[in-house]
Design a protein around this motif. Structure first.
Motif, PDB file in Angstrom:
ATOM      1  N   THR A  60      39.655  36.918  22.650  1.00  0.00           N
ATOM      2  CA  THR A  60      40.391  36.686  21.407  1.00  0.00           C
ATOM      3  C   THR A  60      39.525  36.983  20.195  1.00  0.00           C
ATOM      4  O   THR A  60      39.980  37.585  19.216  1.00  0.00           O
ATOM      5  CB  THR A  60      40.879  35.232  21.358  1.00  0.00           C
ATOM      6  N   LYS A  94      41.597  38.153   9.137  1.00  0.00           N
ATOM      7  CA  LYS A  94      41.183  38.380  10.524  1.00  0.00           C
ATOM      8  C   LYS A  94      39.695  38.089  10.724  1.00  0.00           C
ATOM      9  O   LYS A  94      39.291  37.544  11.751  1.00  0.00           O
ATOM     10  CB  LYS A  94      41.502  39.812  10.935  1.00  0.00           C
ATOM     11  N   SER A 141      40.227  39.807  17.227  1.00  0.00           N
ATOM     12  CA  SER A 141      40.290  39.476  15.802  1.00  0.00           C
ATOM     13  C   SER A 141      39.254  40.259  15.004  1.00  0.00           C
ATOM     14  O   SER A 141      39.541  40.789  13.922  1.00  0.00           O
ATOM     15  CB  SER A 141      40.073  37.968  15.597  1.00  0.00           C
ATOM     16  N   GLU A 169      39.316  34.390  10.778  1.00  0.00           N
ATOM     17  CA  GLU A 169      39.811  33.906  12.062  1.00  0.00           C
ATOM     18  C   GLU A 169      38.781  34.133  13.172  1.00  0.00           C
ATOM     19  O   GLU A 169      38.522  33.253  13.997  1.00  0.00           O
ATOM     20  CB  GLU A 169      41.113  34.628  12.397  1.00  0.00           C
ATOM     21  N   ALA A 170      38.168  35.323  13.168  1.00  0.00           N
ATOM     22  CA  ALA A 170      37.143  35.626  14.174  1.00  0.00           C
ATOM     23  C   ALA A 170      35.942  34.704  14.011  1.00  0.00           C
ATOM     24  O   ALA A 170      35.402  34.194  15.005  1.00  0.00           O
ATOM     25  CB  ALA A 170      36.710  37.085  14.043  1.00  0.00           C
TER      26      ALA A 170
END
Length: 304
Positions: free
Chosen positions: A101, A123, A105, A126-127
């Protein structure tokens, strides 16, 4: 009595050498690569995150060849987990899922949305959250795996109380065997008027060798395993105390991994000594029985 002492000494020596050899093999083949692999995975994931932020800060996203480093680090992290999958009893499923995941991202932020600043920033945040979120992020989970794996390595390399007790039993039995062989040699020579018994002399020399050589080899092997575990501790600490340059930490981990490999190579020598000890132990049982049997055959049974 001679045969009984030889059997006890040989059995204890065989069990002790076998356990040390197994510990060395397990540390070299399973525990050390697992600790090193987790450290390498952690550093690769952190470096990938750093490289992407360097690209964003330098406005280099989209420039030809600019993303090779972070992509290679993501690949290295994935390969690191794959290599240690069969070297650890820990469940890597959650960590593998998080890494996948996180990779998605990070790749989306650095590639697909490179011309859309807001989506790119979302993104990348999020990563970064997937990477560092306390307790459930990729890095904290790798930290937990590292702690457990390091304890496994320490337990594998350590010589337990039972194992030390068996060594003491082996050495005491060998000392008693050597003393009994000397006594038998002098009795046959001085009281029975016989020459030195070649079989008992060979058994005595072999007993001395069995008391000294395996012990020295095991001591050297244990020292090597202790150094290897110390190197694994350093690898774990370096990977968990990453400064502004994960690349420097990766170099230090690589160097310490080479040292650990050299320290665990002593296991190959221990394996050869173990095989020689097995042969010597069997001879230590057979030679006294053969020597006394032949002596009795000449002195007693042939007269009947």
């Amino acid at each position: 009595m001679l045969v009984l002492l030889a059997t006890v000494a040989a059995s204890a020596l065989f069990l002790s050498c076998r356990q040390v050899q197994r510990n060395a093999d397990a540390l070299a083949a399973r525990e050390a690569p697992a600790v090193q692999g987790l450290a390498a995975t952690r550093l690769a994931a952190l470096r990938a995150d750093q490289e992407v932020h360097v690209l964003v800060a330098g406005n280099l996203i989209g420039v030809a060849g600019s993303g090779e480093t972070y992509r290679s680090q993501l690949s290295a992290a994935d390969q690191g987990l794959s290599r240690i999958a069969d070297r650890t009893d820990q469940d890597l499923g959650t960590v593998k899922g998080l890494l996948a995941t996180y990779t998605d991202s990070l790749t989306l932020g650095a590639s697909l949305y490179r011309d859309q600043p807001l989506m790119r920033e979302q993104k990348l945040q999020e990563a970064h959250s997937l990477l560092t979120r306390e307790g459930v992020g990729l890095v904290p989970r790798l930290d937990a795996l590292q702690r457990v794996q390091l304890r496994h390595a320490e337990a594998t390399a350590a010589m337990g109380g039972v194992q030390r007790g068996v060594w003491w039993l082996a050495e005491c039995a060998l000392a008693a065997l050597a003393s009994t062989l000397l006594s038998a040699l002098f009795v046959l020579r001085d009281r029975c008027g016989r020459d030195w018994n070649a079989y008992l002399l060979a058994a005595f020399a072999l007993t001395v060798l069995l008391a000294v050589v395996p012990l020295m080899t095991v001591s050297a092997t244990e020292d090597g395993l202790t150094r290897a575990v110390g190197g694994l501790r350093q690898i774990t600490e370096v990977s968990r105390r990453v400064g502004p340059e994960p690349a420097d930490a990766q170099k230090r981990v690589t160097k310490r991994s080479e040292d650990v490999r050299e320290d665990t190579d002593d296991g190959a020598w221990a394996d050869r000594v173990y095989r020689a000890t097995l042969t010597g132990s069997l001879l230590a049982v057979a030679l006294p029985a053969l020597g006394l049997g032949l002596r009795l055959d000449k002195d007693y049974w042939r007269r009947l």
